[in-house]
Scaffold this active site. Sequence first.
Site, PDB file in Angstrom:
ATOM      1  N   LYS A  15       0.877  -1.174   0.000  1.00 35.61           N
ATOM      2  CA  LYS A  15       0.000   0.000   0.000  1.00 35.61           C
ATOM      3  C   LYS A  15       0.920   1.231   0.000  1.00 35.61           C
ATOM      4  O   LYS A  15       1.490   1.604   1.021  1.00 35.61           O
ATOM      5  CB  LYS A  15      -0.905  -0.055   1.227  1.00 35.61           C
ATOM      6  N   GLY A  74       6.869   5.522   8.086  1.00 33.70           N
ATOM      7  CA  GLY A  74       6.088   6.757   8.083  1.00 33.70           C
ATOM      8  C   GLY A  74       6.113   7.404   9.448  1.00 33.70           C
ATOM      9  O   GLY A  74       7.114   7.313  10.165  1.00 33.70           O
ATOM     10  N   SER A  75       5.009   8.030   9.806  1.00 29.46           N
ATOM     11  CA  SER A  75       4.981   8.796  11.054  1.00 29.46           C
ATOM     12  C   SER A  75       4.821   7.886  12.266  1.00 29.46           C
ATOM     13  O   SER A  75       4.291   6.775  12.169  1.00 29.46           O
ATOM     14  CB  SER A  75       3.816   9.786  11.010  1.00 29.46           C
ATOM     15  N   VAL A 112       1.000   6.956  13.100  1.00 31.91           N
ATOM     16  CA  VAL A 112       0.388   5.885  12.301  1.00 31.91           C
ATOM     17  C   VAL A 112       1.099   4.553  12.558  1.00 31.91           C
ATOM     18  O   VAL A 112       0.459   3.502  12.606  1.00 31.91           O
ATOM     19  CB  VAL A 112       0.383   6.251  10.797  1.00 31.91           C
ATOM     20  N   GLY A 113       2.404   4.602  12.790  1.00 34.79           N
ATOM     21  CA  GLY A 113       3.138   3.370  13.089  1.00 34.79           C
ATOM     22  C   GLY A 113       2.562   2.645  14.296  1.00 34.79           C
ATOM     23  O   GLY A 113       2.409   1.421  14.301  1.00 34.79           O
ATOM     24  N   GLU A 119       9.542   1.608  10.851  1.00 36.29           N
ATOM     25  CA  GLU A 119      10.597   2.615  10.656  1.00 36.29           C
ATOM     26  C   GLU A 119       9.916   3.965  10.722  1.00 36.29           C
ATOM     27  O   GLU A 119       9.195   4.344   9.791  1.00 36.29           O
ATOM     28  CB  GLU A 119      11.288   2.361   9.304  1.00 36.29           C
ATOM     29  N   CYS A 146      13.909  10.297   6.430  1.00 36.15           N
ATOM     30  CA  CYS A 146      13.854   9.857   7.829  1.00 36.15           C
ATOM     31  C   CYS A 146      15.215   9.998   8.494  1.00 36.15           C
ATOM     32  O   CYS A 146      15.301  10.266   9.683  1.00 36.15           O
ATOM     33  CB  CYS A 146      13.365   8.420   7.894  1.00 36.15           C
ATOM     34  N   GLU A 150      10.317  15.934  14.319  1.00 36.91           N
ATOM     35  CA  GLU A 150      10.781  15.671  12.951  1.00 36.91           C
ATOM     36  C   GLU A 150      10.062  16.657  12.033  1.00 36.91           C
ATOM     37  O   GLU A 150       8.863  16.524  11.773  1.00 36.91           O
ATOM     38  CB  GLU A 150      10.449  14.229  12.552  1.00 36.91           C
TER      39      GLU A 150
HETATM   40  P1  NAP Z   1       1.854   8.784   7.393  1.00 38.80           P
HETATM   41  O1  NAP Z   1       0.435   9.220   7.467  1.00 38.80           O
HETATM   42  O2  NAP Z   1       2.444   8.058   8.535  1.00 38.80           O
HETATM   43  O3  NAP Z   1       1.981   7.914   6.037  1.00 38.80           O
HETATM   44  C1  NAP Z   1       2.810   6.802   5.841  1.00 38.80           C
HETATM   45  C2  NAP Z   1       2.031   5.688   5.136  1.00 38.80           C
HETATM   46  O4  NAP Z   1       1.014   5.191   6.003  1.00 38.80           O
HETATM   47  C3  NAP Z   1       1.310   6.130   3.873  1.00 38.80           C
HETATM   48  O5  NAP Z   1       1.272   5.071   2.943  1.00 38.80           O
HETATM   49  C4  NAP Z   1      -0.087   6.398   4.406  1.00 38.80           C
HETATM   50  O6  NAP Z   1      -1.076   6.387   3.396  1.00 38.80           O
HETATM   51  C5  NAP Z   1      -0.264   5.264   5.367  1.00 38.80           C
HETATM   52  N1  NAP Z   1      -1.280   5.470   6.394  1.00 38.80           N
HETATM   53  C6  NAP Z   1      -1.807   6.630   6.845  1.00 38.80           C
HETATM   54  N2  NAP Z   1      -2.738   6.407   7.800  1.00 38.80           N
HETATM   55  C7  NAP Z   1      -2.806   5.051   7.967  1.00 38.80           C
HETATM   56  C8  NAP Z   1      -3.560   4.191   8.820  1.00 38.80           C
HETATM   57  N3  NAP Z   1      -4.448   4.667   9.695  1.00 38.80           N
HETATM   58  N4  NAP Z   1      -3.346   2.860   8.737  1.00 38.80           N
HETATM   59  C9  NAP Z   1      -2.446   2.354   7.870  1.00 38.80           C
HETATM   60  N5  NAP Z   1      -1.707   3.117   7.019  1.00 38.80           N
HETATM   61  C10 NAP Z   1      -1.879   4.449   7.069  1.00 38.80           C
HETATM   62  O7  NAP Z   1       2.782  10.024   7.101  1.00 38.80           O
HETATM   63  P2  NAP Z   1       2.349  11.413   6.412  1.00 38.80           P
HETATM   64  O8  NAP Z   1       1.061  11.900   6.995  1.00 38.80           O
HETATM   65  O9  NAP Z   1       2.365  11.204   4.959  1.00 38.80           O
HETATM   66  O10 NAP Z   1       3.569  12.358   6.864  1.00 38.80           O
HETATM   67  C11 NAP Z   1       3.546  12.954   8.158  1.00 38.80           C
HETATM   68  C12 NAP Z   1       4.905  12.922   8.814  1.00 38.80           C
HETATM   69  O11 NAP Z   1       5.350  11.579   8.975  1.00 38.80           O
HETATM   70  C13 NAP Z   1       6.026  13.592   8.039  1.00 38.80           C
HETATM   71  O12 NAP Z   1       6.041  14.971   8.227  1.00 38.80           O
HETATM   72  C14 NAP Z   1       7.245  12.916   8.633  1.00 38.80           C
HETATM   73  O13 NAP Z   1       7.596  13.515   9.853  1.00 38.80           O
HETATM   74  C15 NAP Z   1       6.759  11.502   8.882  1.00 38.80           C
HETATM   75  N6  NAP Z   1       7.158  10.608   7.773  1.00 38.80           N
HETATM   76  C16 NAP Z   1       8.243   9.821   7.975  1.00 38.80           C
HETATM   77  C17 NAP Z   1       8.682   9.024   6.930  1.00 38.80           C
HETATM   78  C18 NAP Z   1       9.878   8.144   7.104  1.00 38.80           C
HETATM   79  O14 NAP Z   1      10.575   7.895   6.138  1.00 38.80           O
HETATM   80  N7  NAP Z   1      10.090   7.598   8.294  1.00 38.80           N
HETATM   81  C19 NAP Z   1       8.029   9.025   5.703  1.00 38.80           C
HETATM   82  C20 NAP Z   1       6.898   9.820   5.547  1.00 38.80           C
HETATM   83  C21 NAP Z   1       6.483  10.601   6.593  1.00 38.80           C
HETATM   84  P3  NAP Z   1      -1.605   7.788   2.788  1.00 38.80           P
HETATM   85  O15 NAP Z   1      -0.430   8.656   2.608  1.00 38.80           O
HETATM   86  O16 NAP Z   1      -2.229   7.374   1.528  1.00 38.80           O
HETATM   87  O17 NAP Z   1      -2.540   8.353   3.805  1.00 38.80           O
END
Ligand code: NAP
Length: 477
Positions: free
Chosen positions: A171, A224-225, A228-229, A246, A280, A379
């Site tokens: 996904k 990701g964040s 959500v993790g 991660e 990240c 972050e």
């Molecule tokens: P995010 O919401 O955590 O998104 C990461 C992934 O999780 C995306 O594929 C997202 O899908 C999916 N997701 C979102 N809500 C979910 C849920 N309830 N259940 C399962 N999967 C879900 O991150 P973001 O909102 O795009 O970014 C916010 C912050 O997260 C950034 O500013 C940064 O600090 C951090 N981040 C960290 C990394 C990293 O490499 N560690 C990468 C991205 C973001 P959708 O995007 O389609 O909602």
Amino acid sequence: MTQMIINGKKVDSVSGRVLDVLSPVDGEKFSTIPRGDAKDIDLAVKAAREAVENQWKQFNAAERGRLLTKLSSKVLENLEELAQLEAKDTGKAITTARTDINVLARYFEFYAGAADKIHGEVIPFMNGYNVQVVREPLGVTAHIIPWNYPAQMLGRAVAPALAMGNACVVKPAEDACLSVIKVAEMALEVGFPPGVLNVVTGLGEEAGAALAKHHDINFVSFTGSNEVGVLVQQAAALNAVKCVLELGGKSAHVVFKDADFKLAVPTIVKGIVGNTGQTCTAGSRLLVQRDVYDEFMALLAEEFSKVRVGSPAMDLNCGPVVNKAQFNRVNKYVEQGKQEGLEIIAEGAIDENVPTKGYYVVPTLFKAHNHDSQLFQDEIFGPVLVAAPFDTEEEAIELANATDYGLMGAVWTENGGRQMRVAKAMKSGQVYINGFGAGGGVELPFGGVKRSGHGREKGFIALEELSTTKTIIHFHG
Ligand code: NAP
Ligand code: MG
């Protein structure tokens, strides 16, 4: 209009709903993707289950490796097309996008070679017994990946999974998923059986959440964040499913007065502005020994003020950030830094020819007097670097570890003993000595400690994460 990949076919969502794909370069819509939900996830998991129990099982380790080699070659043959797509979808500079596609190919290449080099064990046991420990795939593996490096993250997640004989459901993020779909199409073209690599697009709260809690997955990895993790881990826990997380970082550079400034200055700038800070492992905190703080910061400011922001085609240091939410987030932190009285000692510049509706932010270098600001904790995920001074090695270590995160770190000094002491004392999954590479190195075990997550990706260790052992106890008399 783009379709997703389920069971070897390009398909729309069951509901027929779609999401617009906007380019951060100019804010314009340039495609649509299916808005998959629980129904589509269920079809993908069923397809993966069918594949892993039947057709995919027929492929031995060497054959799986050979398919991954073909996929690596296919990616390289189409490097320019994939890089252009990645740049348009994410906003990253075209050179960065090309690097990313090369790294994607490296993931497939590395795990192609590794596929038939994972062995079991024979354990000495009681007389009359032969005990073997064999390695087996987990089954259906789920991978939720973010928008900052869609192609690289796909490789990092699925290359070791496929090498071990699992079937995957991916996904990707709604903000950037086109390269992921393209590569899944390529996997079919080079001969991966249907159902082995499925991609379901859609919203995180719909498709992502449905995948994490699906009762028939055997593993989930998430990047990701933190927020959500934690949700993903809770969902996986309900089915007692293994989870690798991660969750980003707030990685520190520690610069001692005897450091090689010429090497450190450009590397530190690159480590925060690369990929527009949306990494990240970005080196987003800087700690400098007080004796040289002003001198070092002046050199850094000179280098930082050369940073240029433009569209992917302009190929400058930074592109736009990925979406409006990130644009607001980065600007909010810059504003907060100003209000807290942190001194801005350098800014990058946005090229005057960028499209007016794109998400371009000003790279910012803050100089603080202590490590107290919230900007040292959160972050930001943008090209914003905060610096503070320290006096002793002990204090440097304490400050470097003074965040909830623990993904990366770097120590800069010419003193060999200090290099090793600080590297060992840093609470993080990777540490650089006199260098820094945000991401980097498909061979190198990678992952976090503390709130940065758990489990390891990359390197041979990922093959262990993505497989399990079976102990066969044979009484032969
Ligand atoms: P995010 O919401 O955590 O998104 C990461 C992934 O999780 C995306 O594929 C997202 O899908 C999916 N997701 C979102 N809500 C979910 C849920 N309830 N259940 C399962 N999967 C879900 O991150 P973001 O909102 O795009 O970014 C916010 C912050 O997260 C950034 O500013 C940064 O600090 C951090 N981040 C960290 C990394 C990293 O490499 N560690 C990468 C991205 C973001 P959708 O995007 O389609 O909602
Ligand atoms: Mg999101």
